[in-house]
Design an enzyme around this catalytic site. Sequence first.
Site, PDB file in Angstrom:
ATOM      1  CB  SER A   1       8.235  -6.464 -30.519  1.00  0.00           C
ATOM      2  OG  SER A   1       8.748  -7.597 -31.315  1.00  0.00           O
TER       3      SER A   1
ATOM      4  CB  VAL B   1      10.810 -11.361 -26.431  1.00  0.00           C
ATOM      5  CG1 VAL B   1       9.754 -11.907 -27.535  1.00  0.00           C
ATOM      6  CG2 VAL B   1      11.893 -10.379 -27.274  1.00  0.00           C
TER       7      VAL B   1
ATOM      8  CE1 TYR C   1       4.882  -9.688 -33.167  1.00  0.00           C
ATOM      9  CE2 TYR C   1       4.901  -9.708 -30.932  1.00  0.00           C
ATOM     10  CZ  TYR C   1       5.282  -9.251 -31.866  1.00  0.00           C
ATOM     11  OH  TYR C   1       6.432  -8.310 -31.806  1.00  0.00           O
TER      12      TYR C   1
ATOM     13  CE1 TYR D   1      12.984  -6.126 -36.140  1.00  0.00           C
ATOM     14  CE2 TYR D   1      14.761  -7.440 -35.381  1.00  0.00           C
ATOM     15  CZ  TYR D   1      13.405  -7.059 -35.379  1.00  0.00           C
ATOM     16  OH  TYR D   1      12.499  -8.166 -34.793  1.00  0.00           O
TER      17      TYR D   1
ATOM     18  CE  LYS E   1       9.464  -6.547 -34.101  1.00  0.00           C
ATOM     19  NZ  LYS E   1       8.839  -7.851 -34.352  1.00  0.00           N
TER      20      LYS E   1
END
Length: 313
Positions: free
Chosen positions: A69, A267, A249, A197, A72
């Site tokens: 992530s 992760v 998050y 992605y 991103k």
Amino acid sequence: MTSEEFDQLRIKLPQWVEESRRHGTEGKVASYIPELSKAPIEALGIHILDGQGRSISAGDCSLSFTMQSISKVFTLILALLDNGEEAVFSKVGMEPTGDNFNSMLKLELVQPGIPFNPLINAGAIAISSLIAGEHSLDKSARVLHFFRMLAGNDTLDYDYDVYRSESETANLNRSMAYLLKDNGVLEGEVEEVLDVYFRHCSINVTCADLASMALVLSSDGVNPRTGKQLIPRRYVQIAKTFMTTCGMYNASGEFAIQVGLPAKSGVSGGILTMVPGKYGIGLVGPSLNRKGNSIAGVDLLQTMSQHFDWSLF
Ligand code: DON
């Protein structure tokens, strides 16, 4: 920045790493992407870079891992460069969700069914469809080129085992992407968007690569070593704001209180963070808490930030 602080960091960091490392075993390595379960649970490494090119590393800093992530943040910036703010924010919102990073709950519950922000999985999948390029491979090549430029490392590449492992098991992301397509969020073929992605999530880095990328953000988009503006200041501001409100998050509020720096986790256990105007920081500790953030990594950042009073707030 004071040399004194940097010297103190150099002296204290090895001991802090060993103390935080002990918390690592309280968590679990991610296994929903099967290949990630091979990561060493007790590892903890960190690299800190300043604008004069000085660096400090400690612990398992030679470990390589996939960005997941963390990528991103930078696909968001590339999508902004390709499309501008208005087009990007017609497809993703600007608000934290309070839900898990892979939740699709609000895509159905809250109209018009666009992802709440670009750092949750649904938002990053929407961002992948906004990257310019004719096919998924052109788009992916542009992403990789952009990441290499920001890291100052032409050898950055995919971990194909992780890429395949995610692509073969991503039932939840796949269902989310089809829902997004139905809601009118995604341009193009769903599988092509997902391929972009999965590829950017599987780009392999070390803590030093993350620190170099973070240093550009910490310097308002300028590479301090060359003086070159690599990203417009406005897009860095947007990225850092999302990192502060959504980067960890549904633990972003707690992280803001305990550490107080813009950050993004992944992760695989990576965290990219910065002390704005001072340092770029990359770290990895694969053992995760239930919200998907590195336990030892967050612990170490808390120790450093509180010791040196780095919180922005
Ligand atoms: O889509 C996924 O689930 C992963 N490729 C990335 C998720 C992730 O890193 C969330 N981080 N905490």
